[in-house]
Design an enzyme around this catalytic site. Structure first.
Site, PDB file in Angstrom:
ATOM      1  CB  CYS A 251      -1.027  -0.024   1.120  1.00  0.00           C
ATOM      2  SG  CYS A 251      -2.463   0.949   0.652  1.00  0.00           S
ATOM      3  CG  HIS A 335      -4.104  -3.740   2.774  1.00  0.00           C
ATOM      4  ND1 HIS A 335      -3.111  -3.266   3.603  1.00  0.00           N
ATOM      5  CD2 HIS A 335      -4.681  -2.650   2.230  1.00  0.00           C
ATOM      6  CE1 HIS A 335      -3.098  -1.950   3.571  1.00  0.00           C
ATOM      7  NE2 HIS A 335      -4.041  -1.549   2.743  1.00  0.00           N
ATOM      8  CD  GLU A 337      -2.188  -6.199   5.329  1.00  0.00           C
ATOM      9  OE1 GLU A 337      -1.638  -6.552   4.268  1.00  0.00           O
ATOM     10  OE2 GLU A 337      -2.611  -5.045   5.514  1.00  0.00           O
TER      11      GLU A 337
HETATM   12  N1  LIG Z   1      -3.314   1.775   3.421  1.00  0.00           N
HETATM   13  C1  LIG Z   1      -2.339   2.579   3.026  1.00  0.00           C
HETATM   14  O1  LIG Z   1      -1.152   2.292   3.164  1.00  0.00           O
HETATM   15  C2  LIG Z   1      -2.745   3.934   2.489  1.00  0.00           C
HETATM   16  C3  LIG Z   1      -1.718   4.591   1.652  1.00  0.00           C
HETATM   17  C4  LIG Z   1      -1.934   6.090   1.479  1.00  0.00           C
HETATM   18  N2  LIG Z   1      -1.886   6.765   2.729  1.00  0.00           N
HETATM   19  C5  LIG Z   1      -3.240   6.341   0.759  1.00  0.00           C
HETATM   20  O2  LIG Z   1      -4.220   6.722   1.340  1.00  0.00           O
HETATM   21  O3  LIG Z   1      -3.288   6.125  -0.435  1.00  0.00           O
END
Ligand SMILES: NC(=O)CC[C@H](N)C(=O)O
Length: 356
Positions: A251, A335, A337
Site C-alpha cells: 500500500c 493488502h 494481510e
Molecule cells: N493503506 C495505506 O497504506 C494507504 C496509503 C496512502 N496513505 C493512501 O491513502 O493512499
C-alpha cells in the site's frame, strides 16, 4: 429506536445531515471517506492508514457484533491492527445498541467512548457515498447543536506517518532470516503474518536509516496520508536497492517503492476502500479479490525502464503494484494481510520469506 443527542454532519460543500450521536460526545473534523465492506469495523478503526479521516460505512447495520477484547499474544494484539482507534469519527446508518458475538466484550459505542472518538448514526450512508463518489472525498465535521463549532481539518497538510510510526526500533526474534520492516503505520496483521513464518523481524521508524543494519529482506509497510511526506524513506529505499536483497511493499509501501523507481503519485477522486477490489496480474488472466484502503495511487507511466506494472485494478484500470524486471523488488497496492477481507493473496508473505 433512536437514542443519543442530535448531532450534524457538515461537508465542506455546505451539505448538512442530521443524525444522532453514539460513542464520545465531542465535535470532530477530518477527510470523509467511505468503505463498502460488510464487516471489519474493529480492524478498520484501528488501521493506522485511516489517521486523519472520518469513516463512513455503506453497510447499513453497524455494531451488531460488538468489539473483541484487546487480548495479546507475545505482546501483539490478537484482533486489532494497532493499539488505538485512528479514525477521527465514524458515520453509520443504523447503529446497533445491542450486540452479540462469541468474541465480543463491549459495544462499539462504549469502545469509541473509551477512546474519545465520536460517531453519528441515522445517516443514509449510501446516499452520502453517492455524493462522495460524484464530488470526490471531502472534508467534513461532526458538530453538536449545543456545542462549539470546530474548524475543518485537512490531513493532507500534515505528516501523519511521523505521528503513527513506532518511535524506536522493536525486535521480534522468531527465526534466523532478518527482515527489516519499515513502520510507516504498520497494521499488526503484517507483523502477525511474518511472525507466523518465523523470521527475525526488526521494526524500524519510518525515517530510520535501516541501511546500517545487516538484513536479508526489506518490507515497507502501509501508512496514512500523502506519500510525499516520506522522501527520506524513499532515499533509504533507493540506497537499499543497491544491495539486491528482496524488497516488498504494501500500500503506502507501493507508493514509496514506486517513487524510488521514478514513478509519480496522485490522489484519486474517492479512493479504494473495500474488501472486494478485483486486481489482475498483468500478462495473465489471473484475478484476485483484494482488501484495500487507499486514496493515493501510482502513475505508472513514469516508472523507470527496469520496472513494470505488476497488477491493475479491474474496476478503474489504476495501478495495483509494480515489480523490477530482473531483481526481487516488488510491491502491491492492496493488502495481502487482509484484516479485514479475503486472504487470497496471503501467499505474498510466503513468497517473500522464500526469497530471503
Ligand atoms: N493503506 C495505506 O497504506 C494507504 C496509503 C496512502 N496513505 C493512501 O491513502 O493512499
Amino acid at each position: 429506536m433512536y437514542r443519543g443527542k442530535p448531532v450534524r454532519l457538515i461537508l465542506e460543500n455546505g451539505m448538512v445531515f442530521q443524525g444522532k450521536s453514539f460513542g464520545a460526545e465531542k465535535a470532530t473534523s477530518g477527510e470523509v471517506v467511505f468503505n463498502t465492506a460488510m464487516v471489519g469495523y474493529p480492524e478498520s478503526l484501528t488501521d493506522p492508514s485511516y489517521e486523519g479521516q472520518i469513516l463512513t460505512l455503506t453497510y447499513p447495520i453497524i455494531g451488531n457484533y460488538g468489539v473483541p477484547a484487546n487480548s495479546k499474544t507475545n505482546g501483539i494484539s490478537d484482533f486489532f491492527e494497532s493499539d488505538r482507534i485512528h479514525v477521527r469519527g465514524l458515520i453509520v446508518q443504523d447503529y446497533s445498541h445491542e450486540y452479540s458475538h462469541w468474541n465480543a466484550v463491549k459495544s462499539l459505542g462504549d469502545w469509541m467512548k473509551e477512546e474519545n472518538i465520536p460517531g453519528i448514526y441515522g445517516i443514509d450512508t449510501r446516499m452520502l457515498t453517492k455524493i462522495l463518489r460524484e464530488k470526490g472525498s471531502m472534508l467534513g465535521k461532526i458538530v453538536y447543536d449545543d456545542a462549539e463549532e470546530v474548524d475543518y481539518y485537512d490531513p493532507a497538510g500534515e505528516n501523519l506517518v511521523a505521528k503513527v510510526s513506532c518511535k524506536e526500533v522493536i525486535e521480534y526474534n522468531y527465526g534466523t532470516k532478518k527482515v527489516v520492516l519499515v513502520d510507516c503505520g504498520v497494521k499488526l496483521s503484517i507483523i502477525r503474518e511474518l511472525i507466523k513464518l518465523k523470521v527475525d523481524l526488526i521494526r524500524v521508524p519510518w525515517d530510520y536509516d535501516f541501511n546500517q543494519i545487516h538484513y536479508d529482506g526489506l518490507l515497507i509497510s502501509n501508512g496514512p496520508g500523502n506519500p510525499d511526506y516520506c522522501e527520506i524513506t524513499v532515499d533509504h529505499i533507493r540506497e537499499a536497492m543497491k544491495l539486491d536483497k528482496p524488497i516488498f511493499g504494501i500500500c503506502l509501501g507501493n507508493h514509496l517503492l514506486s517513487k524510488a523507481a521514478g514513478a509519480k503519485i496522485y490522489k484519486m477522486k474517492y479512493g479504494h476502500r473495500s474488501l472486494n477490489q478485483p486486481v489482475r496480474k498483468l500478462g495473465t488472466n489471473i484475478c484476485y479479490i483484494t482488501s484495500q484502503n487507499h486514496g493515493y495511487v501510482v502513475d505508472q507511466d513514469f516508472l523507470g525502464e527496469e520496472w513494470e506494472p505488476y497488477f491493475i485494478n479491474m474496476n478503474d484500470g489504476t495501478n495495483e503494484g509494480i515489480r523490477h524486471k530482473t531483481k526481487l523488488f516488488s510491491s502491491v497496492q492492496f493488502h495481502p494481510e487482509a484484516a479485514a477481507g479475503p486472504t487470497d493473496t496471503e501467499f505474498f508473505f510466503h513468497d517473500f520469506v522464500e526469497m530471503l
